[in-house]
Enzyme design. Structure first.
Site, PDB file in Angstrom:
ATOM      1  N   ARG A  17       0.827  -1.210   0.000  1.00 26.38           N
ATOM      2  CA  ARG A  17       0.000   0.000   0.000  1.00 26.38           C
ATOM      3  C   ARG A  17       0.858   1.257   0.000  1.00 26.38           C
ATOM      4  O   ARG A  17       0.982   1.953  -0.997  1.00 26.38           O
ATOM      5  CB  ARG A  17      -0.949  -0.019   1.216  1.00 26.38           C
ATOM      6  CG  ARG A  17      -2.153   0.932   1.112  1.00 26.38           C
ATOM      7  CD  ARG A  17      -1.850   2.390   1.323  1.00 26.38           C
ATOM      8  NE  ARG A  17      -1.283   2.706   2.620  1.00 26.38           N
ATOM      9  CZ  ARG A  17      -0.878   3.904   2.971  1.00 26.38           C
ATOM     10  NH1 ARG A  17      -0.959   4.924   2.120  1.00 26.38           N
ATOM     11  NH2 ARG A  17      -0.329   4.129   4.150  1.00 26.38           N
ATOM     12  N   ASP A  18       1.512   1.536   1.094  1.00 20.24           N
ATOM     13  CA  ASP A  18       2.308   2.758   1.221  1.00 20.24           C
ATOM     14  C   ASP A  18       3.470   2.765   0.229  1.00 20.24           C
ATOM     15  O   ASP A  18       3.841   3.805  -0.304  1.00 20.24           O
ATOM     16  CB  ASP A  18       2.837   2.861   2.664  1.00 20.24           C
ATOM     17  CG  ASP A  18       3.304   4.261   3.022  1.00 20.24           C
ATOM     18  OD1 ASP A  18       2.983   5.205   2.275  1.00 20.24           O
ATOM     19  OD2 ASP A  18       3.994   4.414   4.046  1.00 20.24           O
ATOM     20  N   HIS A 209       7.020   4.325  12.551  1.00 27.74           N
ATOM     21  CA  HIS A 209       6.965   4.272  11.082  1.00 27.74           C
ATOM     22  C   HIS A 209       8.015   5.266  10.577  1.00 27.74           C
ATOM     23  O   HIS A 209       7.765   6.465  10.527  1.00 27.74           O
ATOM     24  CB  HIS A 209       5.557   4.663  10.619  1.00 27.74           C
ATOM     25  CG  HIS A 209       5.364   4.669   9.131  1.00 27.74           C
ATOM     26  ND1 HIS A 209       4.479   3.832   8.490  1.00 27.74           N
ATOM     27  CD2 HIS A 209       5.935   5.415   8.151  1.00 27.74           C
ATOM     28  CE1 HIS A 209       4.514   4.078   7.176  1.00 27.74           C
ATOM     29  NE2 HIS A 209       5.393   5.038   6.955  1.00 27.74           N
ATOM     30  N   HIS A 211      10.938   6.774   7.915  1.00 25.69           N
ATOM     31  CA  HIS A 211      11.423   6.904   6.540  1.00 25.69           C
ATOM     32  C   HIS A 211      12.928   7.150   6.583  1.00 25.69           C
ATOM     33  O   HIS A 211      13.448   7.688   7.558  1.00 25.69           O
ATOM     34  CB  HIS A 211      10.701   8.054   5.831  1.00 25.69           C
ATOM     35  CG  HIS A 211       9.318   7.684   5.386  1.00 25.69           C
ATOM     36  ND1 HIS A 211       8.794   8.063   4.180  1.00 25.69           N
ATOM     37  CD2 HIS A 211       8.343   6.964   5.996  1.00 25.69           C
ATOM     38  CE1 HIS A 211       7.565   7.590   4.050  1.00 25.69           C
ATOM     39  NE2 HIS A 211       7.266   6.922   5.149  1.00 25.69           N
ATOM     40  N   CYS A 242       9.893   9.519  -1.244  1.00 29.37           N
ATOM     41  CA  CYS A 242       9.453  10.589  -0.357  1.00 29.37           C
ATOM     42  C   CYS A 242       9.103  11.784  -1.242  1.00 29.37           C
ATOM     43  O   CYS A 242       9.996  12.426  -1.783  1.00 29.37           O
ATOM     44  CB  CYS A 242      10.551  10.958   0.641  1.00 29.37           C
ATOM     45  SG  CYS A 242      10.029  12.216   1.808  1.00 29.37           S
ATOM     46  N   ASN A 251      10.099   4.835   2.727  1.00 31.77           N
ATOM     47  CA  ASN A 251      10.021   3.855   3.811  1.00 31.77           C
ATOM     48  C   ASN A 251      11.320   3.072   4.005  1.00 31.77           C
ATOM     49  O   ASN A 251      11.982   2.716   3.039  1.00 31.77           O
ATOM     50  CB  ASN A 251       8.917   2.840   3.499  1.00 31.77           C
ATOM     51  CG  ASN A 251       7.548   3.472   3.445  1.00 31.77           C
ATOM     52  OD1 ASN A 251       7.038   3.934   4.451  1.00 31.77           O
ATOM     53  ND2 ASN A 251       6.944   3.495   2.269  1.00 31.77           N
TER      54      ASN A 251
END
Length: 304
Positions: A17-18, A209, A211, A242, A251
């Site tokens: 998804r992300d 979470h 990055h 990003c 990520n």
């Protein structure tokens, strides 16, 4: 600060998804299904599989219902979907999602730029989704973006993060993600924020979470482990850029996180070799090298 690190960690795999949502070329549903199935077989307890948002805004997620219908589900695995509103929630319910994800920001400027409303308004909008999730016995996860810095306002006060944690807690969230959307967080800052928000929400249900925009993601994960955080999000092959930092990675790569945890003797229940395979599979489809350093190194080692 805790001296002992957690013995077990849950990894929430967000690649399907992300990771894939910002890809320009349309990825066929069967490729997404194959990726989720590979990740399921690798042993993940929680996979963020899809997003029920308007295809106008996120075209890549237009096949989410097809993906959710096509995956081979494993009992006990949580398949999560992002739901921005009741329409999204109803689609998630129809698709058999195990968990719905609602999202806000710790930055007022980010909220205004991205969802055209204040933080308070964004939380109020999700009240109906939260109530519906509870009514249908679906897990509810809240995600807080820009918890360590914002592309528009710069610094974000830890108190702002704590305030949003309390608001999401009051909506009934089972888990809350503290997200470093632009990857600017550093180890001591991360520890300070995590310890602060743990005063308002159980630390066992808080997740990091991170990055890797500035190369700090693994350091921030280790720093979080030191203060008792035991849930982390990562993306296979480092999928996901990003959008606020040109050319930057997004990520943190799952393979890199697993390599770190393996070296620390922390259990995840995940087969690193199978994740490397999944990462190489999706990277081959996308026609580029995986961003994961550990994944690429382990793949190259196999070739001798």
């Amino acid at each position: 600060m805790q001296s002992a690190l957690p013995q077990q960690v849950k990894i929430v795999e967000v690649g399907p998804r992300d990771g894939l949502q910002n890809e320009k070329e349309t990825i066929p549903a069967e490729i997404k299904i194959a990726l989720v199935d590979r990740l399921t077989a690798a042993g993940f307890a929680n996979i963020e599989a899809a997003s029920f948002v308007s295809p106008k805004w996120v075209p890549q997620m237009a096949t989410s219902a097809e993906v959710m219908a096509g995956i081979a589900r494993k009992p006990g695995v949580i398949y999560s979907v992002l739901t921005p509103n009741m329409k999204g929630f109803e689609a998630a319910l129809a698709a058999g999602a195990d968990e719905v994800v609602i999202f806000s920001s710790a930055s007022e400027a980010f909220a205004q730029k991205n969802i055209n409303c204040s933080i308070a308004e964004s939380i109020a909008r999700f009240a109906e989704v939260a109530a519906a999730a509870k009514l249908n016995n679906i897990r509810l996860r809240g995600s807080i973006s820009c918890a360590f810095g914002c592309p528009y306002q710069g610094e974000v006060a830890p108190a702002s993060v704590a305030d949003v944690v309390k608001r999401l807690r009051d909506l009934g969230c089972d888990e809350i993600d503290i997200a470093d959307t632009i990857g600017v967080g550093t180890a001591l800052q991360v520890q300070h924020v995590m310890q602060l928000v743990a005063q308002d929400f159980p630390i066992a249900s808080l997740s990091g979470h991170f990055h890797d925009t500035y190369g700090q993601a693994l350091a921030n994960i280790y720093a979080s482990l030191e203060v008792g955080i035991s849930i982390f999000h990562s993306s296979v092959a480092g999928l996901g850029g990003c959008p606020y930092a040109k050319g930057a990675t997004g990520n943190v790569a799952t393979e890199d996180v697993l390599f770190l945890l393996q070296g620390l003797g922390i259990q995840t229940g995940i087969n690193l070799d199978a994740v490397v395979d999944a990462g190489q599979f999706i990277s081959t489809h996308l026609g580029r090298k995986a961003v994961s350093r550990a994944g690429n190194a382990l793949a190259a080692k196999r070739l001798g």
